[in-house]
Design a protein around this motif. Structure first.
Motif, mmCIF file in Angstrom:
data_model
loop_
_atom_site.group_PDB
_atom_site.id
_atom_site.type_symbol
_atom_site.label_atom_id
_atom_site.label_comp_id
_atom_site.label_asym_id
_atom_site.label_seq_id
_atom_site.Cartn_x
_atom_site.Cartn_y
_atom_site.Cartn_z
ATOM 1 N N ASN A 43 0.854 -1.180 0.000
ATOM 2 C CA ASN A 43 0.000 0.000 0.000
ATOM 3 C C ASN A 43 0.895 1.236 0.000
ATOM 4 N N PHE A 44 0.298 2.406 0.107
ATOM 5 C CA PHE A 44 1.086 3.635 0.038
ATOM 6 C C PHE A 44 2.165 3.667 1.118
ATOM 7 N N CYS A 65 4.639 17.855 -10.271
ATOM 8 C CA CYS A 65 3.443 17.223 -9.724
ATOM 9 C C CYS A 65 2.319 18.236 -9.522
ATOM 10 N N LEU A 98 6.590 7.230 -4.017
ATOM 11 C CA LEU A 98 5.128 7.160 -4.008
ATOM 12 C C LEU A 98 4.537 8.295 -4.829
ATOM 13 N N GLU A 99 5.049 9.505 -4.649
ATOM 14 C CA GLU A 99 4.548 10.655 -5.401
ATOM 15 C C GLU A 99 4.763 10.446 -6.893
ATOM 16 N N ARG A 141 2.294 7.881 -8.320
ATOM 17 C CA ARG A 141 0.875 8.219 -8.273
ATOM 18 C C ARG A 141 0.492 9.334 -9.248
ATOM 19 N N GLU A 142 1.477 10.131 -9.684
ATOM 20 C CA GLU A 142 1.150 11.332 -10.452
ATOM 21 C C GLU A 142 0.479 11.000 -11.786
ATOM 22 N N ARG A 143 -0.579 11.728 -12.080
ATOM 23 C CA ARG A 143 -1.299 11.569 -13.346
ATOM 24 C C ARG A 143 -1.678 12.910 -13.958
ATOM 25 N N ASP A 165 -2.826 8.797 -17.697
ATOM 26 C CA ASP A 165 -3.050 7.532 -17.006
ATOM 27 C C ASP A 165 -2.028 6.492 -17.449
ATOM 28 N N ARG A 203 1.378 7.233 -15.956
ATOM 29 C CA ARG A 203 1.394 6.776 -14.563
ATOM 30 C C ARG A 203 1.713 5.279 -14.493
ATOM 31 N N GLN A 255 4.957 3.691 -12.681
ATOM 32 C CA GLN A 255 4.851 2.654 -11.655
ATOM 33 C C GLN A 255 5.758 1.476 -11.989
#
Length: 214
Positions: free
Chosen positions: A33-34, A57, A78-79, A82-84, A98, A101, A105
């Motif tokens: 998880n985060f 961001c 994490l940042e 997650r960025e989109r 998307d 992102r 990842q």
């Protein structure tokens, strides 16, 4: 339904869904998880990613990630993953953010894998596991992990990582079992792309070699 919804019934259900979709067996999984992603990256001393596109961001603290080799601590990883929205106005395709992102990842996962395979970390892997106990969900036992570590230390084999993602198109559809009254955006896979990925997975499982431009 949406693949992301399958995880609401547990990691095993996500695994079963992907196995059914691709027609392959998945022996092992790990789910973070985060919070656990931050702890994992920090525990291994940060990671480096090859970032192809400079971006800032969308949300505070509005970090800017430059093109090129970028070192990330846990919070930054994490940042970055997650960025989109930073990409919304960079491309004609409004959904391209998307996809960026997803690619970012994959870069984070690759950065973790490459760092963990370094001899220094492998030698101290038991200490890292102890520090991370309870932070992520997996069906790999500690004994199995340590057996893999010993095998890698004995062979010091080099690895080449090849990332692929399913190609497809976005469509609005009503939201399946979990959100039946909601019109949600779905990513509809291209069948040829899926077939290509399945063929490549089976090639690797049968000790074959892939072309790096796949």
């Amino acid at each position: 339904d949406k693949l992301t919804h399958s995880g609401l019934e547990g990691a095993e259900n996500s695994v079963a869904t992907i196995e059914n979709f691709l027609g392959i067996d998945i022996n092992y999984f790990a789910r973070v998880n985060f919070t656990s992603l931050i702890k994992i990256v920090d525990a291994i001393g940060g990671i480096t990613v090859d970032n192809p596109l400079t971006f800032t961001c969308y949300y505070p603290p509005n970090t800017t990630y430059k093109e090129g080799q970028v070192k990330l601590d846990g919070t930054m990883a994490l940042e970055y993953a997650r960025e989109r929205h930073a990409f919304d106005n960079m491309f004609e395709d409004t959904e391209r953010g998307d996809q960026v992102r997803v690619e970012n990842q994959q870069r984070v996962v690759m950065g973790i894998a490459k760092k963990v395979l370094s001899p220094t970390l492998l030698t101290n892997f038991q200490d890292i596991l102890t520090a991370l106990e309870g932070t992520f969900e997996t069906n790999i036992t500690t004994d199995e992990m340590m057996s893999l570590v010993r095998m890698q230390l004995d062979s010091m084999a080099s690895w080449e990582f090849i990332n692929q993602k399913v190609l497809g198109e976005y469509e609005y559809r009503f939201g399946g079992a979990y959100m039946p009254g909601w019109e949600l955006i779905y990513y509809i896979p291209n069948e040829d792309s899926v077939e290509n990925i399945v063929n490549n997975i089976n090639t690797v499982l049968n000790n074959g070699l892939l072309e790096t431009n796949n």
